[in-house]
Scaffold this motif. Sequence first.
Motif, mmCIF file in Angstrom:
data_model
loop_
_atom_site.group_PDB
_atom_site.id
_atom_site.type_symbol
_atom_site.label_atom_id
_atom_site.label_comp_id
_atom_site.label_asym_id
_atom_site.label_seq_id
_atom_site.Cartn_x
_atom_site.Cartn_y
_atom_site.Cartn_z
ATOM 1 N N LEU A 64 0.845 -1.225 -0.014
ATOM 2 C CA LEU A 64 0.026 -0.022 -0.049
ATOM 3 C C LEU A 64 0.807 1.302 -0.045
ATOM 4 O O LEU A 64 2.036 1.092 0.604
ATOM 5 C CB LEU A 64 -0.876 -0.019 1.135
ATOM 6 C CG LEU A 64 -2.049 -0.985 1.250
ATOM 7 C CD1 LEU A 64 -2.831 -0.788 2.708
ATOM 8 C CD2 LEU A 64 -3.222 -0.579 0.091
ATOM 9 N N PRO A 65 0.687 2.248 -0.672
ATOM 10 C CA PRO A 65 1.395 3.525 -0.696
ATOM 11 C C PRO A 65 1.379 4.027 0.580
ATOM 12 O O PRO A 65 0.325 3.977 1.314
ATOM 13 C CB PRO A 65 0.147 4.553 -1.641
ATOM 14 C CG PRO A 65 -0.875 3.952 -1.716
ATOM 15 C CD PRO A 65 -0.868 2.325 -1.437
ATOM 16 N N LYS A 66 2.592 4.555 0.976
ATOM 17 C CA LYS A 66 2.675 5.107 2.323
ATOM 18 C C LYS A 66 2.205 6.480 2.447
ATOM 19 O O LYS A 66 1.658 7.040 3.512
ATOM 20 C CB LYS A 66 4.218 5.078 2.722
ATOM 21 C CG LYS A 66 4.793 3.999 2.700
ATOM 22 C CD LYS A 66 6.325 4.081 3.262
ATOM 23 C CE LYS A 66 6.772 2.643 3.352
ATOM 24 N NZ LYS A 66 6.816 1.798 2.052
ATOM 25 N N THR A 67 1.797 7.052 1.190
ATOM 26 C CA THR A 67 1.183 8.444 1.416
ATOM 27 C C THR A 67 0.171 8.471 0.191
ATOM 28 O O THR A 67 0.101 7.792 -0.697
ATOM 29 C CB THR A 67 2.005 9.601 0.895
ATOM 30 O OG1 THR A 67 2.952 9.405 -0.268
ATOM 31 C CG2 THR A 67 3.346 9.773 2.163
ATOM 32 N N CYS A 68 -0.920 9.346 0.394
ATOM 33 C CA CYS A 68 -1.870 9.316 -0.580
ATOM 34 C C CYS A 68 -2.040 10.817 -1.215
ATOM 35 O O CYS A 68 -3.082 11.382 -1.290
ATOM 36 C CB CYS A 68 -3.249 9.059 0.160
ATOM 37 S SG CYS A 68 -3.693 9.978 1.247
ATOM 38 N N ASN A 69 -0.619 11.111 -1.546
ATOM 39 C CA ASN A 69 -0.238 12.586 -2.031
ATOM 40 C C ASN A 69 -1.035 12.626 -3.526
ATOM 41 O O ASN A 69 -0.698 11.476 -4.062
ATOM 42 C CB ASN A 69 1.138 12.931 -1.941
ATOM 43 C CG ASN A 69 1.436 13.125 -0.490
ATOM 44 O OD1 ASN A 69 0.694 13.511 0.349
ATOM 45 N ND2 ASN A 69 2.747 13.028 -0.559
#
Length: 622
Positions: free
Chosen positions: A170-175
């Motif tokens: 899963l992406p560590k950020t949702c930027n």
Amino acid sequence: MDSFLRVDPQHLTTSPSSSSFLTDEVASLCPLITPSPPTNAFVDPLQEHSEANNYTISHELATKLQQIGSSDEEKAESASSSSSALAEPACTQLLNHRNIYHNIANGEENHQSEVTNEKDQPLQLTFRNPPDNYFFMSWNWPLIRRISMWMFLSGLVAMVALVAAMIATLPKTCNPPTFWYQGNLLYEIFPASFYSRDQNMEGDFKGIAFKADYIKKLGARGVRLNSIFESNNYPHDFENVTSLTEIAKPLGSLRDFGGMVKRLNFMNISVILDLPIYPFVKKLAKRKESNKSESSSGPTVEFLRKARDDQLDAIEDAILFWTSNGVEGFYLKGLEYLSNDPNLANSLRRWKKILGENRAIIVSEHFINAVPQNLKQIVYNNVDLVDVKLHLESGATEVSKVINSLQNSTLFTTPGMPWVHWSLGNANSDRLANVLPYGNGTLGATLLQLMLPGTPSVFYGDELGIQQISDHQGEKQDIKHLHQLTMMPWPNQKMKMLPWIHGDDEVVGRYEQMEVISKMVALREQSPSIYMNSVYKQGGTKANAEVKYAQKQFLVVQRWYPRRKQYVVACNLGTKRLTTDLSTILYSGDVVVGPRPDSKYGAISFKDISLWPGESVVVVLK
């Protein structure tokens, strides 16, 4: 009932034949299930029997029958038991030996009193023995249980591993995602002045490849190379190119260029080329129209039209050539002189189609302002970055007007519009350290630049605050146009000007500034509040930058993004120390970058904020 069971008294004292009954061991194995088919008169009492058959009962049953009392009290109890036994199922009656025997006794007495001539028929209880060896009973059940257990545990471990892998990926950020040229730092280099492995020669492609680690440490995502093309006297006349595909010999060969691109790409750094369209087009126009007088816009327009008709578009050929050699963007210089060309819109469409979305086209703000109104939308759809030079020496008020005007312009109306490409210095302007009249002004100016919405571009050496060549006595007028192209200084390496850009001044760089700028670039990459040029919402855009304060050369700009932290940069663009009360517009925060390389970070009070000339501080709001 009279014929149901009959006991012959003659046989009560004799032992029955051992073959007449099942053994106790066999009987214990037989389940209490009605045998199929029935085999005795106990199941079907109406069956007629041959008079020759003489049944006997076991000695144990005969003994028990003899012990049964015949008193009235016992008869009553026996009658009651008999009635309840008859109401029970057959399998229950079989288990209840006492009731069966009692009923047999009572029945026998009644039968002896009524029928004396008929032969007695002792009771025989038989059941079919089911097979012991069903096919599944021969299986290796211990092994099956072990295999089943391991299969269950393996499946459980596999499911846990799958969930862990999903969480890990899963992406560590949702930027919000952007292209590589949007919001990231670009580093502009004049190749002949950057680095030379041999100090007796100009800088070259091998020198840039050798210093790729420095560019990566700075945080640059792209390297923009000023003109690298062949000219009559490169690098002194670097703008008067004679080809858009031939490399200037002092910089190296095409193979050296490919090695540099490969090295930079390994560092996740893309290469952008300045493509001097107007000087090249101007030369070709002179060659084609030697009998016509040159005007400010005449020959170039004629050239583009003929190039399209003859399918000899030299600019398109150059774009195809350099993209095949790893280039991922172009700064189309001089397009403002072609703004009235009727074929400009079609040319831009072709060039952008060749490059695609993941490669960038950069144009100047002057070109955007010169394009006719009916062509602006076409230009916007086929351009990725618009270069805007910010003149910090004009003061806080003027800088705030530029920022506000751009955010209220067409560039910020829809998500598909080009991003702003911010620059403070370039190959054609004075050095930033010479423009700003204070010692550490380049650090404060760069921090402000990195806080603006869009894509920042740093000219090589400005991160170190280097100055251009000094010419106090006018001895270097022949290279006046090259004074800003100072040789890049490097740590632990004393170097004076190279022979091609003669001078006696030693170049000094403030390397401690580079560490602060690198930290600011890292913060920018992680924070959508800073790297995004606006907020995209419901098919439109909304500005995410605001000038909060611009008075007395004190400038404050705030950046934000939905559900993200808010940041503020405060700058002193004046020539003296300024102290300002910002508590009416801002509350509290923590210093994250600046204002000096030796500054200690911590809480800051906007009640009494003080900065020296040229200083900037970046604060995250609480």
